[in-house]
Write a protein that holds these residues in place. Sequence first.
Motif, PDB file in Angstrom:
ATOM      1  N   ILE A 256       0.864  -1.179   0.000  1.00 20.84           N
ATOM      2  CA  ILE A 256       0.000   0.000   0.000  1.00 20.84           C
ATOM      3  C   ILE A 256       0.901   1.230   0.000  1.00 20.84           C
ATOM      4  CG2 ILE A 256      -1.729   1.302   1.293  1.00 20.84           C
ATOM      5  CD1 ILE A 256      -2.739  -1.418   2.349  1.00 20.84           C
ATOM      6  N   LYS A 257       0.887   1.932  -1.121  1.00 20.61           N
ATOM      7  CA  LYS A 257       1.711   3.133  -1.262  1.00 20.61           C
ATOM      8  C   LYS A 257       0.798   4.346  -1.215  1.00 20.61           C
ATOM      9  CE  LYS A 257       5.334   5.243  -4.032  1.00 20.61           C
ATOM     10  NZ  LYS A 257       6.291   5.461  -2.990  1.00 20.61           N
ATOM     11  N   ARG A 258       1.010   5.141  -0.173  1.00 22.10           N
ATOM     12  CA  ARG A 258       0.267   6.387  -0.019  1.00 22.10           C
ATOM     13  C   ARG A 258       1.287   7.515   0.049  1.00 22.10           C
ATOM     14  NH1 ARG A 258      -2.905   5.818   5.212  1.00 22.10           N
ATOM     15  NH2 ARG A 258      -3.825   7.785   4.573  1.00 22.10           N
ATOM     16  N   SER A 259       1.038   8.550  -0.680  1.00 22.62           N
ATOM     17  CA  SER A 259       1.960   9.676  -0.711  1.00 22.62           C
ATOM     18  C   SER A 259       2.189  10.222   0.697  1.00 22.62           C
ATOM     19  CB  SER A 259       1.373  10.774  -1.605  1.00 22.62           C
ATOM     20  OG  SER A 259       2.236  11.881  -1.639  1.00 22.62           O
ATOM     21  N   ASP A 260       3.453  10.363   1.059  1.00 25.47           N
ATOM     22  CA  ASP A 260       3.873  10.957   2.329  1.00 25.47           C
ATOM     23  C   ASP A 260       3.490  10.145   3.561  1.00 25.47           C
ATOM     24  OD1 ASP A 260       4.883  13.053   0.783  1.00 25.47           O
ATOM     25  OD2 ASP A 260       3.016  14.173   0.908  1.00 25.47           O
ATOM     26  N   HIS A 261       3.188   8.862   3.403  1.00 26.08           N
ATOM     27  CA  HIS A 261       2.879   7.963   4.521  1.00 26.08           C
ATOM     28  C   HIS A 261       3.879   6.809   4.521  1.00 26.08           C
ATOM     29  CE1 HIS A 261      -0.910  10.109   4.363  1.00 26.08           C
ATOM     30  NE2 HIS A 261      -1.269   9.536   5.503  1.00 26.08           N
ATOM     31  N   TYR A 262       4.461   6.549   5.687  1.00 30.33           N
ATOM     32  CA  TYR A 262       5.450   5.487   5.836  1.00 30.33           C
ATOM     33  C   TYR A 262       5.264   4.799   7.179  1.00 30.33           C
ATOM     34  CZ  TYR A 262       8.128   7.740   2.082  1.00 30.33           C
ATOM     35  OH  TYR A 262       8.531   8.280   0.887  1.00 30.33           O
ATOM     36  N   PHE A 263       5.728   3.564   7.252  1.00 30.96           N
ATOM     37  CA  PHE A 263       5.955   2.919   8.539  1.00 30.96           C
ATOM     38  C   PHE A 263       7.456   2.718   8.650  1.00 30.96           C
ATOM     39  CE2 PHE A 263       4.592  -0.308   5.481  1.00 30.96           C
ATOM     40  CZ  PHE A 263       5.603  -1.260   5.554  1.00 30.96           C
ATOM     41  N   CYS A 264       7.937   2.363   9.822  1.00 32.70           N
ATOM     42  CA  CYS A 264       9.377   2.421  10.104  1.00 32.70           C
ATOM     43  C   CYS A 264      10.248   1.625   9.137  1.00 32.70           C
ATOM     44  CB  CYS A 264       9.649   2.015  11.554  1.00 32.70           C
ATOM     45  SG  CYS A 264       9.130   0.333  11.966  1.00 32.70           S
ATOM     46  N   SER A 265       9.962   0.344   8.941  1.00 32.80           N
ATOM     47  CA  SER A 265      10.841  -0.466   8.087  1.00 32.80           C
ATOM     48  C   SER A 265      10.721  -0.063   6.624  1.00 32.80           C
ATOM     49  CB  SER A 265      10.569  -1.963   8.277  1.00 32.80           C
ATOM     50  OG  SER A 265       9.219  -2.280   8.021  1.00 32.80           O
ATOM     51  N   GLN A 266       9.570   0.427   6.217  1.00 29.78           N
ATOM     52  CA  GLN A 266       9.406   0.931   4.852  1.00 29.78           C
ATOM     53  C   GLN A 266      10.327   2.130   4.634  1.00 29.78           C
ATOM     54  OE1 GLN A 266       5.511   2.561   4.084  1.00 29.78           O
ATOM     55  NE2 GLN A 266       6.040   3.214   2.024  1.00 29.78           N
ATOM     56  N   PHE A 267      10.344   3.051   5.596  1.00 31.42           N
ATOM     57  CA  PHE A 267      11.204   4.233   5.507  1.00 31.42           C
ATOM     58  C   PHE A 267      12.679   3.836   5.442  1.00 31.42           C
ATOM     59  CE2 PHE A 267      13.967   6.890   8.226  1.00 31.42           C
ATOM     60  CZ  PHE A 267      14.119   7.979   7.387  1.00 31.42           C
ATOM     61  N   VAL A 268      13.119   2.989   6.364  1.00 32.36           N
ATOM     62  CA  VAL A 268      14.529   2.575   6.393  1.00 32.36           C
ATOM     63  C   VAL A 268      14.896   1.863   5.094  1.00 32.36           C
ATOM     64  CG1 VAL A 268      16.242   1.113   7.545  1.00 32.36           C
ATOM     65  CG2 VAL A 268      14.653   2.496   8.913  1.00 32.36           C
ATOM     66  N   ALA A 269      14.011   0.973   4.646  1.00 34.38           N
ATOM     67  CA  ALA A 269      14.269   0.250   3.394  1.00 34.38           C
ATOM     68  C   ALA A 269      14.392   1.208   2.214  1.00 34.38           C
ATOM     69  CB  ALA A 269      13.153  -0.763   3.128  1.00 34.38           C
ATOM     70  N   GLU A 270      13.505   2.177   2.150  1.00 34.61           N
ATOM     71  CA  GLU A 270      13.549   3.132   1.042  1.00 34.61           C
ATOM     72  C   GLU A 270      14.861   3.917   1.041  1.00 34.61           C
ATOM     73  OE1 GLU A 270      10.875   6.827  -0.406  1.00 34.61           O
ATOM     74  OE2 GLU A 270       9.895   4.868  -0.333  1.00 34.61           O
ATOM     75  N   VAL A 271      15.301   4.356   2.204  1.00 31.72           N
ATOM     76  CA  VAL A 271      16.568   5.084   2.292  1.00 31.72           C
ATOM     77  C   VAL A 271      17.723   4.197   1.828  1.00 31.72           C
ATOM     78  CG1 VAL A 271      18.257   6.123   3.878  1.00 31.72           C
ATOM     79  CG2 VAL A 271      15.826   6.709   4.076  1.00 31.72           C
ATOM     80  N   LEU A 272      17.779   2.965   2.329  1.00 28.69           N
ATOM     81  CA  LEU A 272      18.887   2.068   1.989  1.00 28.69           C
ATOM     82  C   LEU A 272      18.861   1.631   0.525  1.00 28.69           C
ATOM     83  CD1 LEU A 272      19.034  -0.161   5.205  1.00 28.69           C
ATOM     84  CD2 LEU A 272      20.493   1.795   4.600  1.00 28.69           C
ATOM     85  N   ILE A 273      17.675   1.434  -0.029  1.00 29.51           N
ATOM     86  CA  ILE A 273      17.562   1.025  -1.433  1.00 29.51           C
ATOM     87  C   ILE A 273      17.879   2.198  -2.364  1.00 29.51           C
ATOM     88  CG2 ILE A 273      15.931   0.289  -3.219  1.00 29.51           C
ATOM     89  CD1 ILE A 273      14.604  -1.483  -0.986  1.00 29.51           C
ATOM     90  N   LYS A 274      17.291   3.356  -2.092  1.00 30.38           N
ATOM     91  CA  LYS A 274      17.526   4.517  -2.968  1.00 30.38           C
ATOM     92  C   LYS A 274      18.977   4.971  -2.945  1.00 30.38           C
ATOM     93  CE  LYS A 274      13.022   6.664  -3.488  1.00 30.38           C
ATOM     94  NZ  LYS A 274      12.222   7.887  -3.236  1.00 30.38           N
ATOM     95  N   SER A 275      19.668   4.761  -1.832  1.00 28.42           N
ATOM     96  CA  SER A 275      21.078   5.157  -1.762  1.00 28.42           C
ATOM     97  C   SER A 275      22.006   4.011  -2.189  1.00 28.42           C
ATOM     98  CB  SER A 275      21.425   5.650  -0.360  1.00 28.42           C
ATOM     99  OG  SER A 275      21.171   4.650   0.591  1.00 28.42           O
ATOM    100  N   GLU A 276      21.418   2.941  -2.703  1.00 26.76           N
ATOM    101  CA  GLU A 276      22.134   1.779  -3.249  1.00 26.76           C
ATOM    102  C   GLU A 276      23.011   1.079  -2.219  1.00 26.76           C
ATOM    103  OE1 GLU A 276      24.053   3.066  -6.852  1.00 26.76           O
ATOM    104  OE2 GLU A 276      22.123   3.460  -7.839  1.00 26.76           O
ATOM    105  N   VAL A 277      22.583   1.116  -0.954  1.00 27.21           N
ATOM    106  CA  VAL A 277      23.287   0.385   0.104  1.00 27.21           C
ATOM    107  C   VAL A 277      22.900  -1.080   0.057  1.00 27.21           C
ATOM    108  CG1 VAL A 277      23.529   0.141   2.614  1.00 27.21           C
ATOM    109  CG2 VAL A 277      23.527   2.416   1.568  1.00 27.21           C
TER     110      VAL A 277
END
Length: 189
Positions: free
Chosen positions: A124-145
């Motif tokens: 479920i993707k809602r603009s500007d809504h996150y839960f904790c692991s989704q946020f951390v995952a997005e940061v790590l994936i987008k920064s290619e970690v």
Amino acid sequence: MNTHNRTIYLVCSKTGTWLSTLITLFSRIQYPHASISFDESFERMYTFGRTRPCNPVSGGFAIENLNEGVYKNHSDCSCAIYRIAVTQQQYEASRRLVEEFIRNKGMYRYSLLGLVGVLFNIPIKRSDHYFCSQFVAEVLIKSEVVSSSKVPQLITTDDLRALVKNDLMYEGVVEPSLISQAMNHAKVS
């Protein structure tokens, strides 16, 4: 040359709050909460959760401190801390992404609906809504970690732990002196 000379920390925790207890009950995930930190003091950890530690319904982008707030208020907190070796470029990309959240923190909300989606394997993707692991995952994936075949909306703390499993630095109660000892021991090793 891509030398992994910087460090990012993944902190997975079980805080003892009602939401943490519910997530553990329904998912059997050992550590239902995830945060990311750029320093080993863990005084500034970034996540989605309670924006005010004493108010369980105030959710959004949050800056946590492992020695304060929910962690201090719940004596039964436990955690697993992972060290992630990254390149300078990955470190800077991660910092930039988190700084963007900091600048715009008022526009973000906690995604309770997203947690329900994880239970049923429905992203479920809602603009500007996150839960904790989704946020951390997005940061790590987008920064290619890290890379994952799952979308961030379905990534749990267990998934994050599996992505960095070889870098466990500490596991146990949230006790600053024990965590500090583990961090110092890791530097010597």
